[in-house]
Scaffold this motif. Structure first.
Motif, short mmCIF file in Angstrom:
data_model
loop_
_atom_site.label_atom_id
_atom_site.label_comp_id
_atom_site.label_asym_id
_atom_site.label_seq_id
_atom_site.Cartn_x
_atom_site.Cartn_y
_atom_site.Cartn_z
N UNK A 119 65.63 81.29 -42.39
CA UNK A 119 65.26 81.73 -41.06
C UNK A 119 66.18 82.80 -40.51
N UNK A 120 67.48 82.67 -40.78
CA UNK A 120 68.43 83.68 -40.30
C UNK A 120 68.14 85.04 -40.94
N UNK A 121 67.80 85.05 -42.22
CA UNK A 121 67.50 86.31 -42.89
C UNK A 121 66.21 86.95 -42.36
N UNK A 122 65.34 86.17 -41.76
CA UNK A 122 64.05 86.68 -41.31
C UNK A 122 64.00 86.93 -39.81
N UNK A 123 64.96 86.42 -39.05
CA UNK A 123 64.91 86.49 -37.59
C UNK A 123 65.00 87.92 -37.09
N UNK A 124 64.11 88.26 -36.15
CA UNK A 124 64.11 89.57 -35.51
C UNK A 124 64.47 89.46 -34.03
N UNK A 125 65.03 88.35 -33.65
CA UNK A 125 65.51 88.12 -32.30
C UNK A 125 66.97 87.71 -32.40
N UNK A 126 67.83 88.32 -31.61
CA UNK A 126 69.27 88.08 -31.75
C UNK A 126 69.63 86.64 -31.47
N UNK A 127 69.05 86.03 -30.45
CA UNK A 127 69.34 84.64 -30.17
C UNK A 127 68.78 83.72 -31.24
N UNK A 128 67.61 84.06 -31.77
CA UNK A 128 67.03 83.26 -32.85
C UNK A 128 67.91 83.33 -34.09
N UNK A 129 68.43 84.52 -34.39
CA UNK A 129 69.35 84.64 -35.52
C UNK A 129 70.58 83.78 -35.30
N UNK A 130 71.12 83.80 -34.08
CA UNK A 130 72.31 82.99 -33.80
C UNK A 130 72.01 81.50 -33.99
N UNK A 131 70.89 81.03 -33.48
CA UNK A 131 70.55 79.61 -33.62
C UNK A 131 70.42 79.21 -35.08
N UNK A 132 69.75 80.03 -35.88
CA UNK A 132 69.55 79.71 -37.29
C UNK A 132 70.84 79.91 -38.09
N UNK A 133 71.65 80.86 -37.65
CA UNK A 133 72.97 81.08 -38.26
C UNK A 133 73.86 79.85 -38.09
N UNK A 134 73.72 79.20 -36.93
CA UNK A 134 74.55 78.04 -36.63
C UNK A 134 73.94 76.73 -37.13
N UNK A 135 72.66 76.71 -37.44
CA UNK A 135 71.99 75.46 -37.77
C UNK A 135 72.50 74.87 -39.08
N UNK A 136 73.07 75.74 -39.92
CA UNK A 136 73.58 75.24 -41.21
C UNK A 136 75.01 74.70 -41.10
N UNK A 137 75.61 74.82 -39.94
CA UNK A 137 77.01 74.45 -39.79
C UNK A 137 77.24 72.95 -39.99
N UNK A 138 76.49 72.11 -39.27
CA UNK A 138 76.68 70.67 -39.37
C UNK A 138 76.27 70.13 -40.74
N UNK A 139 75.10 70.51 -41.31
CA UNK A 139 74.77 70.03 -42.66
C UNK A 139 75.82 70.38 -43.71
N UNK A 140 76.34 71.60 -43.65
CA UNK A 140 77.36 71.98 -44.64
C UNK A 140 78.66 71.22 -44.42
#
Length: 510
Positions: free
Chosen positions: A121-142
């Motif tokens: 999702x981060x690689x596909x996001x065309x909205x800056x806030x959407x990119x940030x949310x998807x960029x951060x979504x992998x933080x807790x699982x990792x």
């Protein structure tokens, strides 16, 4: 169309994690099936992708929170396509590499799929806030993947990774918010050259924030200290995801948001970025030579190879940027095969120490096929012709030498040092006489060997037929270079008060 790449792994993780009747074997099979379908879907996207169109294709848009400027906006260009494909492939290979007897398997496979969906999702996001949310979504699982299934010092490494990534996300969010507010945009939609309307001093400040944010994620020197601890503590599948895919979020951010939104400021800082790249390359190579743990050696090699990507972007040429994007893919494949093979060696021999390992190429009592694959991975990392690493590095050097000859020559020296530490690794690990006191090592099964075969095939094929890789990144590279100014902007002295000129009142606050 693009949503499948995001929601299939995310939704598929739910039954794996929460249905009690799903056994460990079924959880593994279901995770592999989801990841395999994602790979096939990505291959189909390749067949539908229009190479003559350098813009974003397969667009999807749904209003989400328009009052905040946050919308579900997806799109794919050549850069996104290659990164999504790399993510899908490495996820499938990493899941295949997981041990059948892993503890808490349902949670493990669910978290791996969550990471894969968020990254796509981060690689596909065309909205800056959407990119940030998807960029951060992998933080807790990792964090959980390292803290629960990691090795020695896993809690320390996971906490360090969490803190560094949190700082990266905070800086990135601050940069995005400031850019949108200062340019008086009505939403957070991604727009190329978004920051060009700002004074150059303001562009440099915002670009600096994003460079640090993505420099932590890559990571580049001096923001790299979380990398060796996290990569070494992580299990083999998680290390493959960290090095093969997660680091590419940082380099993707460099090109999409730093160069893409601030081309004027990027051209001003490009000489310093080239020097930064050379420092990272030399530091990573020299530090890798000093390591005794082969997994830590491979981890430090990643720092150097990410420096090549930065050098290609700093060159501001079609050739250099095409090579940099291709280097991201090559690095992901090479690092994934090396981490997989190191994991196989550790599981069969019981150690990763260079002072202990020797003679694994022994055809009777050693690990001959694993050693042969390790030789191939080391040669690819060192840039030997005929393998994918050579093609991408050569393009970067050819594209950057005219603009920055000294940093380029220093990076070429770095490739020579790469050959040095991999010769040390291979000479001590694969060759020499196997200790007669050591019994026969367990044989490597087909399931354990299969991921290396897949990755080795791609490394060889793309090294012999590089246009199968380069053709997808060329149009995007050309479009990014086209946004750069013909001449480097001059940073004029800003009269006082500085804040009044650089930081304007955001709309709606007057």
């Amino acid at each position: 169309m693009l949503s499948v790449l995001i929601w299939l792994p995310l939704i598929g993780a739910l039954p794996i994690a929460f249905l009690p009747q799903v056994s460990a074997k079924q959880a593994r099979s279901l995770a592999l099936a989801i990841a395999g379908f994602t790979v096939l879907w990505t291959i189909w996207l390749f067949t539908q992708f229009d190479l003559s169109d350098p813009g974003f294709q397969f667009r999807e848009f749904w209003p989400w929170l328009p009052l905040l400027g946050l919308n579900y906006d997806l799109g794919m260009d050549g850069l996104s396509l290659l990164m999504v494909a790399l993510n899908a492939l490495i996820t499938w290979v990493a899941l295949w590499s997981s041990q059948a007897a892993i503890e808490r398997p349902k949670l493990f496979y669910a978290l791996m799929l969550l990471v894969s969906g968020g990254v796509a999702g981060a690689f596909l996001a065309q909205n800056l806030l959407l990119f940030f949310l998807l960029y951060e979504i992998e933080l807790v699982p990792l964090y959980l993947l390292v803290a629960i299934w990691g090795g020695e010092k896993r809690n320390y490494a996971a906490t360090k990774f969490l803190l560094y990534t949190a700082v990266s996300g905070a800086l990135m969010l601050a940069g995005f918010l400031a850019t949108v507010w200062l340019t008086e945009q009505t939403d957070f939609a991604y727009r190329p050259a978004l920051g060009q309307s700002l004074p150059l001093t303001g562009q440099l400040i915002l670009l600096g924030m994003l460079l640090v944010a993505f420099g932590i994620k890559i990571p580049l020197v001096p923001f790299h200290t979380w990398l060796p601890d996290t990569y070494v503590a992580a299990s083999t599948p998680v290390a493959m995801m960290l090095g093969g895919v997660l680091a590419k979020l940082g380099t993707y951010g460099l090109f999409r948001f730093c160069l893409g939104m601030f081309p004027d400021a990027w051209s001003v800082l490009s000489p310093y970025l080239a020097v930064w790249a050379a420092i990272s390359v030399l530091y990573g190579a020299i530090t890798a030579i000093a390591q005794k743990d082969i997994k830590r050696m491979v981890a430090y090699s990643s720092i150097g190879h990410m420096g090549y990507v930065l050098l290609g972007g700093a060159a501001m040429t079609d050739l250099g940027l095409t090579g940099a994007v291709s280097q991201m893919v090559a690095h992901g494949l090479i690092l994934a095969i090396l981490f997989h093979l190191v994991g196989v060696v550790e599981s069969k021999v019981g150690t990763r120490e260079l002072d202990v390992l020797n003679g694994l190429m022994n055809p009777i009592r050693g690990l001959p096929m694993t050693s042969a694959m390790l030789v191939l991975g080391g040669m690819a990392s060192a840039g030997i012709p005929g393998l994918v690493g050579f093609v991408t590095e050569f393009l970067v050097f050819q594209g950057s030498y005219a603009a920055y000859p000294l940093p380029t020559l220093l990076c070429v020296i770095g490739t020579g040092l790469t050959a040095v530490y991999f010769v040390i690794l291979l000479n001590r690990t694969c060759f020499g006489k196997l200790d007669n006191a050591i019994a026969y090592f367990p044989k490597v099964t087909f399931i354990e060997r299969f991921p290396a075969w897949v990755l080795a095939t791609l490394i060889l094929f793309l090294g012999v037929q590089p246009m199968w890789l380069l053709r997808w990144s060329e149009p995007t590279a050309a479009s990014l270079v086209a946004t750069l100014p013909a001449t480097v902007p001059v940073l004029r002295k800003v009269p006082p008060p500085l804040v009044a000129e650089v930081i304007q009142s955001p709309p709606g606050l007057d």
